[in-house]
Write an enzyme that holds these catalytic residues in place. Sequence first.
Site, PDB file in Angstrom:
ATOM      1  N   TYR A 101      36.209  22.703  25.943  1.00  0.00           N
ATOM      2  CA  TYR A 101      37.307  22.219  26.782  1.00  0.00           C
ATOM      3  C   TYR A 101      36.869  22.071  28.238  1.00  0.00           C
ATOM      4  O   TYR A 101      36.487  20.981  28.661  1.00  0.00           O
ATOM      5  CB  TYR A 101      38.557  23.116  26.656  1.00  0.00           C
ATOM      6  CG  TYR A 101      39.782  22.416  27.213  1.00  0.00           C
ATOM      7  CD1 TYR A 101      40.588  21.633  26.398  1.00  0.00           C
ATOM      8  CD2 TYR A 101      40.089  22.467  28.565  1.00  0.00           C
ATOM      9  CE1 TYR A 101      41.672  20.935  26.908  1.00  0.00           C
ATOM     10  CE2 TYR A 101      41.168  21.778  29.083  1.00  0.00           C
ATOM     11  CZ  TYR A 101      41.953  21.016  28.249  1.00  0.00           C
ATOM     12  OH  TYR A 101      43.014  20.314  28.773  1.00  0.00           O
TER      13      TYR A 101
ATOM     14  N   THR B 169      51.181  21.428  21.793  1.00  0.00           N
ATOM     15  CA  THR B 169      51.546  20.037  22.033  1.00  0.00           C
ATOM     16  C   THR B 169      50.839  19.187  20.982  1.00  0.00           C
ATOM     17  O   THR B 169      49.958  19.681  20.269  1.00  0.00           O
ATOM     18  CB  THR B 169      51.090  19.567  23.433  1.00  0.00           C
ATOM     19  OG1 THR B 169      49.652  19.614  23.478  1.00  0.00           O
ATOM     20  CG2 THR B 169      51.661  20.438  24.541  1.00  0.00           C
TER      21      THR B 169
ATOM     22  N   GLY C 147      55.137   9.554  32.117  1.00  0.00           N
ATOM     23  CA  GLY C 147      54.875  10.381  30.942  1.00  0.00           C
ATOM     24  C   GLY C 147      56.018  11.362  30.752  1.00  0.00           C
ATOM     25  O   GLY C 147      55.829  12.570  30.722  1.00  0.00           O
TER      26      GLY C 147
ATOM     27  N   PHE D 192      55.748   5.682  26.676  1.00  0.00           N
ATOM     28  CA  PHE D 192      55.383   4.688  25.672  1.00  0.00           C
ATOM     29  C   PHE D 192      55.741   5.273  24.313  1.00  0.00           C
ATOM     30  O   PHE D 192      54.990   6.074  23.754  1.00  0.00           O
ATOM     31  CB  PHE D 192      53.880   4.388  25.760  1.00  0.00           C
ATOM     32  CG  PHE D 192      53.475   3.052  25.194  1.00  0.00           C
ATOM     33  CD1 PHE D 192      54.406   2.151  24.694  1.00  0.00           C
ATOM     34  CD2 PHE D 192      52.139   2.688  25.170  1.00  0.00           C
ATOM     35  CE1 PHE D 192      54.019   0.913  24.189  1.00  0.00           C
ATOM     36  CE2 PHE D 192      51.729   1.448  24.670  1.00  0.00           C
ATOM     37  CZ  PHE D 192      52.681   0.563  24.174  1.00  0.00           C
TER      38      PHE D 192
ATOM     39  N   SER E 133      58.519  11.713  28.321  1.00  0.00           N
ATOM     40  CA  SER E 133      59.282  11.816  27.079  1.00  0.00           C
ATOM     41  C   SER E 133      59.019  13.053  26.234  1.00  0.00           C
ATOM     42  O   SER E 133      59.799  13.366  25.335  1.00  0.00           O
ATOM     43  CB  SER E 133      59.043  10.564  26.221  1.00  0.00           C
ATOM     44  OG  SER E 133      57.655  10.354  26.035  1.00  0.00           O
TER      45      SER E 133
ATOM     46  N   LYS F 136      39.373  16.533  33.811  1.00  0.00           N
ATOM     47  CA  LYS F 136      40.252  17.389  34.607  1.00  0.00           C
ATOM     48  C   LYS F 136      39.672  17.634  36.000  1.00  0.00           C
ATOM     49  O   LYS F 136      40.406  17.700  36.991  1.00  0.00           O
ATOM     50  CB  LYS F 136      40.511  18.714  33.890  1.00  0.00           C
ATOM     51  CG  LYS F 136      41.266  18.580  32.573  1.00  0.00           C
ATOM     52  CD  LYS F 136      42.640  17.963  32.737  1.00  0.00           C
ATOM     53  CE  LYS F 136      43.434  17.972  31.447  1.00  0.00           C
ATOM     54  NZ  LYS F 136      44.730  17.259  31.570  1.00  0.00           N
TER      55      LYS F 136
ATOM     56  N   LEU G 278      49.846  25.697  25.481  1.00  0.00           N
ATOM     57  CA  LEU G 278      51.056  25.574  24.672  1.00  0.00           C
ATOM     58  C   LEU G 278      50.803  24.615  23.524  1.00  0.00           C
ATOM     59  O   LEU G 278      49.868  23.812  23.547  1.00  0.00           O
ATOM     60  CB  LEU G 278      52.220  25.059  25.529  1.00  0.00           C
ATOM     61  CG  LEU G 278      52.792  26.071  26.531  1.00  0.00           C
ATOM     62  CD1 LEU G 278      53.697  25.383  27.530  1.00  0.00           C
ATOM     63  CD2 LEU G 278      53.557  27.171  25.806  1.00  0.00           C
TER      64      LEU G 278
END
EC number: 1.3.1.9
Length: 397
Positions: free
Chosen positions: A234, A274, A47, A73, A49, A243, A272
């Site tokens: 969450y 994303t 992961g 990917f 990228s 998680k 953050l």
Amino acid sequence: MIITPRVRGFICLTSHPEGCEQNVVNQINYVKSKGAIDGPKKVLVIGASTGFGLASRITAAFGSNAATIGVYFEKPSAEGKPGSPGWYNTAAFEKHAQAAGLYAKSINGDAFSDEIKRKTLDLIKADLGQVDLVVYSLASPRRTNPKTGVTHNSVLKPIGQPFTNKTVDFHTGNVTEVSISPANDEDIANTVAVMGGEDWEMWMDALKAENLLAEGATTVAYSYIGPALTEPVYRKGTIGRAKDHLEATAFSIADKLKDLHGRAFVSVNKALVTQASSAIPVIPLYISLLYKVMKAKGIHEGTIEQIQRLYQERLYTGGEVPVDEKGRIRVDDWEMRDDVQAEVAALWEQATTENLQEIGDLAGYRTDFFHLFGFEVDGLDYEKDVNEVVEVPGLVS
């Protein structure tokens, strides 16, 4: 071609190669400015990228002169069709890494599949022999289990009862109320299958079985906890169950690495902007308020600052890695400070469409969102033609 942002909801359908490259260069320069880290030398990032995975690769390479292999990917660029931002990020990273004399190769494909695992193991065997750090930073909405062939789709839902709270459309600034119905048992199981630790452990088992982990090897995966106000959707919702599974998996992997004197950790990072967090109701409003508070206190960090601090002040100090009561590394420590959370909670109660521009940092949120796709980067002329076709130098076919 001239590339402009085409936005649909929380996704930008286009990305800008020069903007993505400049973002990568800025991260490289930040890591170099912080000095050398006595860290890993041969690194696999799964992961690699975007986001924390990209920052992990940059920090390893330019903080510790590490050779890196990245698995991701992404959609390649083609004539008249920009590639995905992760494609351009990787092309830029490998270009600059190779120019600096660093080994950097990558594999593009489904990291959940046995085929991509096999391809990666063969590349490590051929080129590096072993790796001493494995970063697991996959973010995907679905996963096909290679053993069962079943495809699982993750969902973002509370557990037990519906959840209603404020949210914001970060494009318009409209603060509204959102309600989300609770998950059923199948939703929970599917989300854990996609976002839990099963695939991380499959990677580590495969690497260890073929003697590709160096003595003392470390592996780290990334998690998030967050504040009480996002808990129902969450940490106490479907994603939180995943998680929990991821964090439990760290202990299972650590047991398996004992004979190598290896280590396995979950790092809890701060909130953050994303692509994933933009899709979660409530989170954009929370991040807008959090940014305002943390910037005012001089403690705001982006992905590269978080990961550079993780490496330099936690993983590679030469001493014991500090962890919380559940064995997790905490680089969300500044976000979760009592004074920060008290101020965010007070602002949350006040937040409306009319005052959010003043009491929050919606502009900062939007800028970070567009940065993900290479737009609104300082110093670039977005009116000029750019070559949308960019090759990834170290791509293994």
